[in-house]
Motif scaffolding. Structure first.
Motif, PDB file in Angstrom:
ATOM      1  N   LEU A   1     -45.504  93.689  37.427  1.00  0.00           N
ATOM      2  CA  LEU A   1     -44.640  92.892  38.302  1.00  0.00           C
ATOM      3  C   LEU A   1     -44.821  93.300  39.754  1.00  0.00           C
ATOM      4  N   ASP A   2     -45.698  92.592  40.459  1.00  0.00           N
ATOM      5  CA  ASP A   2     -45.780  92.767  41.904  1.00  0.00           C
ATOM      6  C   ASP A   2     -44.925  91.696  42.566  1.00  0.00           C
ATOM      7  N   THR A   3     -44.880  91.688  43.880  1.00  0.00           N
ATOM      8  CA  THR A   3     -44.017  90.753  44.595  1.00  0.00           C
ATOM      9  C   THR A   3     -44.400  89.304  44.305  1.00  0.00           C
ATOM     10  N   ALA A   4     -45.683  89.031  44.245  1.00  0.00           N
ATOM     11  CA  ALA A   4     -46.131  87.652  44.033  1.00  0.00           C
ATOM     12  C   ALA A   4     -45.713  87.137  42.662  1.00  0.00           C
ATOM     13  N   LEU A   5     -45.883  87.956  41.614  1.00  0.00           N
ATOM     14  CA  LEU A   5     -45.483  87.513  40.284  1.00  0.00           C
ATOM     15  C   LEU A   5     -43.975  87.321  40.209  1.00  0.00           C
ATOM     16  N   CYS A   6     -43.224  88.228  40.796  1.00  0.00           N
ATOM     17  CA  CYS A   6     -41.770  88.083  40.784  1.00  0.00           C
ATOM     18  C   CYS A   6     -41.339  86.786  41.463  1.00  0.00           C
ATOM     19  N   ARG A   7     -41.941  86.496  42.580  1.00  0.00           N
ATOM     20  CA  ARG A   7     -41.557  85.261  43.281  1.00  0.00           C
ATOM     21  C   ARG A   7     -42.006  84.026  42.503  1.00  0.00           C
TER      22      ARG A   7
ATOM     23  N   ALA B   1     -41.471  96.576  53.451  1.00  0.00           N
ATOM     24  CA  ALA B   1     -42.296  96.006  52.377  1.00  0.00           C
ATOM     25  C   ALA B   1     -41.786  96.454  51.018  1.00  0.00           C
ATOM     26  N   LEU B   2     -41.411  97.726  50.916  1.00  0.00           N
ATOM     27  CA  LEU B   2     -40.902  98.242  49.648  1.00  0.00           C
ATOM     28  C   LEU B   2     -39.590  97.549  49.275  1.00  0.00           C
ATOM     29  N   LEU B   3     -38.733  97.382  50.261  1.00  0.00           N
ATOM     30  CA  LEU B   3     -37.458  96.707  50.030  1.00  0.00           C
ATOM     31  C   LEU B   3     -37.690  95.264  49.591  1.00  0.00           C
ATOM     32  N   ASP B   4     -38.654  94.610  50.207  1.00  0.00           N
ATOM     33  CA  ASP B   4     -38.976  93.234  49.852  1.00  0.00           C
ATOM     34  C   ASP B   4     -39.450  93.142  48.409  1.00  0.00           C
TER      35      ASP B   4
ATOM     36  N   PHE C   1     -35.453  92.307  41.563  1.00  0.00           N
ATOM     37  CA  PHE C   1     -34.062  92.093  41.186  1.00  0.00           C
ATOM     38  C   PHE C   1     -33.677  90.618  41.328  1.00  0.00           C
ATOM     39  N   GLY C   2     -34.419  89.883  42.149  1.00  0.00           N
ATOM     40  CA  GLY C   2     -34.218  88.439  42.223  1.00  0.00           C
ATOM     41  C   GLY C   2     -34.555  87.761  40.904  1.00  0.00           C
TER      42      GLY C   2
END
Length: 258
Positions: free
Chosen positions: A26-32, A76-79, A85-86
Protein backbone atom coordinates in the motif's frame (compact mmCIF):
# COMPACT_ATOMS: atom_id res chain seq x y z
CA UNK A 1 -9.53 2.83 -15.12
CA UNK A 2 -6.67 3.16 -12.67
CA UNK A 3 -4.11 0.41 -13.39
CA UNK A 4 -3.61 -0.15 -9.65
CA UNK A 5 -7.13 -1.51 -9.18
CA UNK A 6 -9.40 -3.71 -11.25
CA UNK A 7 -13.18 -3.72 -10.98
CA UNK A 8 -15.65 -6.45 -11.83
CA UNK A 9 -19.41 -6.24 -11.76
CA UNK A 10 -21.43 -9.08 -10.25
CA UNK A 11 -24.99 -7.87 -10.73
CA UNK A 12 -25.59 -5.16 -8.10
CA UNK A 13 -22.27 -5.99 -6.42
CA UNK A 14 -18.92 -4.53 -7.45
CA UNK A 15 -15.62 -6.23 -6.81
CA UNK A 16 -12.66 -3.91 -6.31
CA UNK A 17 -9.43 -5.86 -6.69
CA UNK A 18 -6.03 -4.48 -5.72
CA UNK A 19 -3.61 -4.93 -8.63
CA UNK A 20 -0.17 -3.77 -7.55
CA UNK A 21 2.10 -6.82 -7.83
CA UNK A 22 3.79 -8.59 -6.32
CA UNK A 23 2.05 -8.18 -2.92
CA UNK A 24 -0.30 -5.19 -3.24
CA UNK A 25 1.93 -3.11 -0.98
CA UNK A 26 0.00 0.00 0.00
CA UNK A 27 1.76 3.09 -1.27
CA UNK A 28 0.07 6.47 -1.63
CA UNK A 29 -1.01 5.86 -5.22
CA UNK A 30 -2.69 2.53 -4.46
CA UNK A 31 -4.45 3.96 -1.43
CA UNK A 32 -5.81 6.85 -3.44
CA UNK A 33 -6.86 4.50 -6.23
CA UNK A 34 -8.81 2.47 -3.69
CA UNK A 35 -10.46 5.57 -2.26
CA UNK A 36 -11.48 6.65 -5.77
CA UNK A 37 -12.77 3.17 -6.66
CA UNK A 38 -14.86 3.00 -3.49
CA UNK A 39 -16.29 6.47 -4.10
CA UNK A 40 -17.09 5.58 -7.72
CA UNK A 41 -18.86 2.40 -6.64
CA UNK A 42 -21.02 4.34 -4.18
CA UNK A 43 -21.70 6.97 -6.84
CA UNK A 44 -22.79 4.26 -9.25
CA UNK A 45 -25.33 3.08 -6.67
CA UNK A 46 -24.01 -0.45 -6.25
CA UNK A 47 -25.68 -2.43 -3.47
CA UNK A 48 -22.58 -4.17 -2.15
CA UNK A 49 -18.79 -4.16 -2.52
CA UNK A 50 -16.19 -6.93 -2.44
CA UNK A 51 -12.61 -5.90 -1.68
CA UNK A 52 -10.18 -8.51 -3.03
CA UNK A 53 -6.45 -8.90 -3.55
CA UNK A 54 -3.94 -11.03 -5.37
CA UNK A 55 -3.40 -14.74 -5.44
CA UNK A 56 -1.68 -15.84 -2.21
CA UNK A 57 -1.44 -12.25 -0.90
CA UNK A 58 -4.48 -10.08 -0.19
CA UNK A 59 -2.20 -7.16 0.70
CA UNK A 60 1.26 -7.16 2.23
CA UNK A 61 0.41 -3.98 4.15
CA UNK A 62 2.05 -0.60 3.89
CA UNK A 63 4.91 -0.25 1.42
CA UNK A 64 7.67 0.28 3.98
CA UNK A 65 10.53 0.91 1.49
CA UNK A 66 8.35 3.58 -0.14
CA UNK A 67 7.61 5.18 3.22
CA UNK A 68 11.28 5.13 4.20
CA UNK A 69 12.13 6.83 0.90
CA UNK A 70 10.40 9.95 2.27
CA UNK A 71 13.32 10.33 4.69
CA UNK A 72 12.82 13.42 6.83
CA UNK A 73 10.07 14.82 4.58
CA UNK A 74 7.37 14.97 7.24
CA UNK A 75 4.75 16.33 4.85
CA UNK A 76 5.20 13.43 2.41
CA UNK A 77 5.07 10.88 5.21
CA UNK A 78 1.95 12.48 6.64
CA UNK A 79 0.35 12.46 3.19
CA UNK A 80 1.07 8.76 2.74
CA UNK A 81 -0.36 7.78 6.11
CA UNK A 82 -3.38 10.02 5.57
CA UNK A 83 -4.02 8.19 2.31
CA UNK A 84 -3.93 4.82 4.08
CA UNK A 85 -6.26 5.88 6.86
CA UNK A 86 -8.45 7.42 4.16
CA UNK A 87 -8.95 3.93 2.72
CA UNK A 88 -9.79 2.56 6.16
CA UNK A 89 -12.37 5.30 6.72
CA UNK A 90 -13.87 4.85 3.26
CA UNK A 91 -14.42 1.16 4.01
CA UNK A 92 -15.76 1.82 7.49
CA UNK A 93 -18.13 4.58 6.34
CA UNK A 94 -19.42 2.85 3.20
CA UNK A 95 -23.19 3.18 3.05
CA UNK A 96 -23.41 -0.30 1.51
CA UNK A 97 -22.03 -3.55 2.96
CA UNK A 98 -18.43 -4.46 2.14
CA UNK A 99 -17.05 -8.00 2.22
CA UNK A 100 -13.32 -8.65 2.30
CA UNK A 101 -12.24 -11.52 0.04
CA UNK A 102 -8.92 -12.32 1.72
CA UNK A 103 -7.22 -14.31 -1.01
CA UNK A 104 -3.99 -14.88 0.92
CA UNK A 105 -1.76 -13.30 3.54
CA UNK A 106 -3.05 -10.11 5.16
CA UNK A 107 -0.52 -8.62 7.60
CA UNK A 108 -0.61 -5.12 9.09
CA UNK A 109 -2.37 -2.73 6.71
CA UNK A 110 -3.97 -5.63 4.88
CA UNK A 111 -5.49 -6.76 8.17
CA UNK A 112 -6.64 -3.23 8.99
CA UNK A 113 -8.56 -2.98 5.71
CA UNK A 114 -10.16 -6.36 6.33
CA UNK A 115 -11.20 -5.35 9.86
CA UNK A 116 -12.93 -2.28 8.42
CA UNK A 117 -15.16 -4.47 6.24
CA UNK A 118 -18.49 -5.97 7.33
CA UNK A 119 -17.53 -9.59 6.65
CA UNK A 120 -14.30 -11.46 6.03
CA UNK A 121 -13.84 -14.59 3.92
CA UNK A 122 -10.29 -15.94 4.02
CA UNK A 123 -8.56 -18.51 1.82
CA UNK A 124 -7.31 -21.82 3.10
CA UNK A 125 -3.82 -22.56 1.86
CA UNK A 126 -3.46 -25.53 -0.48
CA UNK A 127 -0.42 -26.47 1.63
CA UNK A 128 -1.47 -27.01 5.29
CA UNK A 129 2.16 -26.67 6.33
CA UNK A 130 2.22 -23.11 4.98
CA UNK A 131 -1.09 -21.52 5.96
CA UNK A 132 -2.09 -18.03 5.01
CA UNK A 133 -1.92 -15.63 7.96
CA UNK A 134 -3.57 -12.42 9.10
CA UNK A 135 -2.82 -10.03 11.93
CA UNK A 136 -1.49 -6.74 13.18
CA UNK A 137 2.25 -7.42 13.40
CA UNK A 138 3.24 -3.80 14.02
CA UNK A 139 5.31 -4.45 17.15
CA UNK A 140 7.48 -6.89 15.19
CA UNK A 141 8.53 -4.06 12.87
CA UNK A 142 8.89 -1.40 15.54
CA UNK A 143 5.51 0.31 15.26
CA UNK A 144 2.66 0.98 17.66
CA UNK A 145 -0.84 0.40 16.28
CA UNK A 146 -2.95 3.49 17.10
CA UNK A 147 -5.71 2.99 19.65
CA UNK A 148 -8.40 3.20 16.96
CA UNK A 149 -6.83 0.29 15.08
CA UNK A 150 -6.54 -1.67 18.32
CA UNK A 151 -10.24 -1.03 18.88
CA UNK A 152 -10.99 -2.76 15.57
CA UNK A 153 -9.14 -5.85 16.76
CA UNK A 154 -10.80 -5.83 20.18
CA UNK A 155 -14.17 -5.60 18.46
CA UNK A 156 -13.78 -8.94 16.69
CA UNK A 157 -11.72 -11.09 19.09
CA UNK A 158 -12.37 -9.55 22.52
CA UNK A 159 -10.15 -7.38 24.75
CA UNK A 160 -7.81 -9.95 26.32
CA UNK A 161 -7.14 -11.93 23.16
CA UNK A 162 -6.62 -8.67 21.26
CA UNK A 163 -4.09 -7.58 23.89
CA UNK A 164 -2.09 -10.78 23.49
CA UNK A 165 -2.12 -10.57 19.69
CA UNK A 166 -1.31 -6.87 19.53
CA UNK A 167 1.52 -6.89 22.08
CA UNK A 168 3.21 -9.89 20.45
CA UNK A 169 2.49 -8.70 16.90
CA UNK A 170 1.30 -12.21 16.09
CA UNK A 171 0.24 -13.27 12.62
CA UNK A 172 -2.56 -15.80 12.98
CA UNK A 173 -2.98 -18.78 10.62
CA UNK A 174 -6.30 -18.76 8.75
CA UNK A 175 -7.82 -21.71 10.62
CA UNK A 176 -7.03 -20.12 13.97
CA UNK A 177 -8.26 -16.72 12.75
CA UNK A 178 -11.60 -18.35 11.97
CA UNK A 179 -11.74 -20.06 15.37
CA UNK A 180 -11.27 -16.78 17.26
CA UNK A 181 -13.54 -14.69 15.04
CA UNK A 182 -10.93 -12.62 13.26
CA UNK A 183 -12.41 -13.88 10.00
CA UNK A 184 -15.98 -15.04 9.47
CA UNK A 185 -15.56 -17.80 6.91
CA UNK A 186 -12.89 -19.98 5.32
CA UNK A 187 -12.96 -21.16 1.71
CA UNK A 188 -10.69 -22.68 -0.88
CA UNK A 189 -8.82 -19.94 -2.72
CA UNK A 190 -10.96 -20.23 -5.86
CA UNK A 191 -14.14 -19.83 -3.81
CA UNK A 192 -13.18 -16.81 -1.68
CA UNK A 193 -14.64 -14.14 -3.95
CA UNK A 194 -17.79 -16.17 -4.77
CA UNK A 195 -18.42 -16.73 -1.04
CA UNK A 196 -18.01 -13.01 -0.35
CA UNK A 197 -20.50 -12.27 -3.13
CA UNK A 198 -22.90 -14.90 -1.76
CA UNK A 199 -22.83 -13.29 1.69
CA UNK A 200 -23.66 -9.90 0.21
CA UNK A 201 -26.42 -11.41 -1.89
CA UNK A 202 -27.97 -12.86 1.25
CA UNK A 203 -28.19 -9.34 2.70
CA UNK A 204 -29.67 -7.94 -0.48
CA UNK A 205 -32.64 -10.30 -0.12
CA UNK A 206 -33.63 -8.57 3.12
CA UNK A 207 -35.86 -5.47 3.36
CA UNK A 208 -33.24 -2.88 2.49
CA UNK A 209 -33.93 0.09 4.73
CA UNK A 210 -34.24 -1.94 7.96
CA UNK A 211 -31.08 -3.86 7.06
CA UNK A 212 -29.07 -0.75 6.20
CA UNK A 213 -30.26 1.21 9.23
CA UNK A 214 -29.47 -1.69 11.56
CA UNK A 215 -26.07 -1.98 9.93
CA UNK A 216 -25.35 1.71 10.50
CA UNK A 217 -26.16 1.39 14.19
CA UNK A 218 -24.20 -1.82 14.59
CA UNK A 219 -21.09 -0.39 12.90
CA UNK A 220 -21.01 3.00 14.60
CA UNK A 221 -18.06 1.85 16.71
CA UNK A 222 -16.04 1.03 13.57
CA UNK A 223 -16.55 4.56 12.26
CA UNK A 224 -15.76 6.03 15.68
CA UNK A 225 -12.54 4.03 16.01
CA UNK A 226 -11.13 5.68 12.89
CA UNK A 227 -11.83 9.26 13.90
CA UNK A 228 -8.68 11.43 14.07
CA UNK A 229 -8.67 11.58 17.87
CA UNK A 230 -8.39 7.79 18.01
CA UNK A 231 -5.60 7.63 15.42
CA UNK A 232 -3.53 10.61 16.60
CA UNK A 233 -1.52 10.63 13.41
CA UNK A 234 0.87 13.35 14.51
CA UNK A 235 1.96 11.25 17.47
CA UNK A 236 2.28 8.23 15.19
CA UNK A 237 4.56 10.18 12.84
CA UNK A 238 6.71 11.23 15.79
CA UNK A 239 7.17 7.60 16.85
CA UNK A 240 7.99 6.62 13.24
CA UNK A 241 11.27 8.52 13.55
CA UNK A 242 12.31 6.96 16.87
CA UNK A 243 15.62 5.02 16.76
CA UNK A 244 14.01 1.71 17.73
CA UNK A 245 11.38 2.00 15.01
CA UNK A 246 13.81 3.04 12.30
CA UNK A 247 16.20 0.21 13.17
CA UNK A 248 13.41 -2.37 13.04
CA UNK A 249 12.06 -1.01 9.75
CA UNK A 250 15.49 -0.96 8.13
CA UNK A 251 16.09 -4.54 9.29
CA UNK A 252 12.78 -5.60 7.76
CA UNK A 253 13.68 -3.99 4.42
CA UNK A 254 17.05 -5.74 4.49
CA UNK A 255 15.29 -9.09 4.96
CA UNK A 256 12.98 -8.34 2.04
CA UNK A 257 15.96 -7.75 -0.23
CA UNK A 258 17.46 -11.17 0.45
Amino acid sequence: MNPLVETFQHGDIREIRMARPPVNALDTALCRALIDALATAIGDDVHGIVLSGGERVFSGGLDVPFLLSHGDDRAALLDSWNAFFGVARALAESRVPVAAAITGHAPAGGCVMALCCDYRVMARSADPARPFAIGLNETQVGLVAPDGIQQLMRRVVGPHRAELLLVSGALVPAERAFEIGMVDELADAIDVVPRAIAWLQSLLKLPQQPMLQTRTLARADVVEALQPENIQLERFIESWHSPDTQAALQAMVARLKK
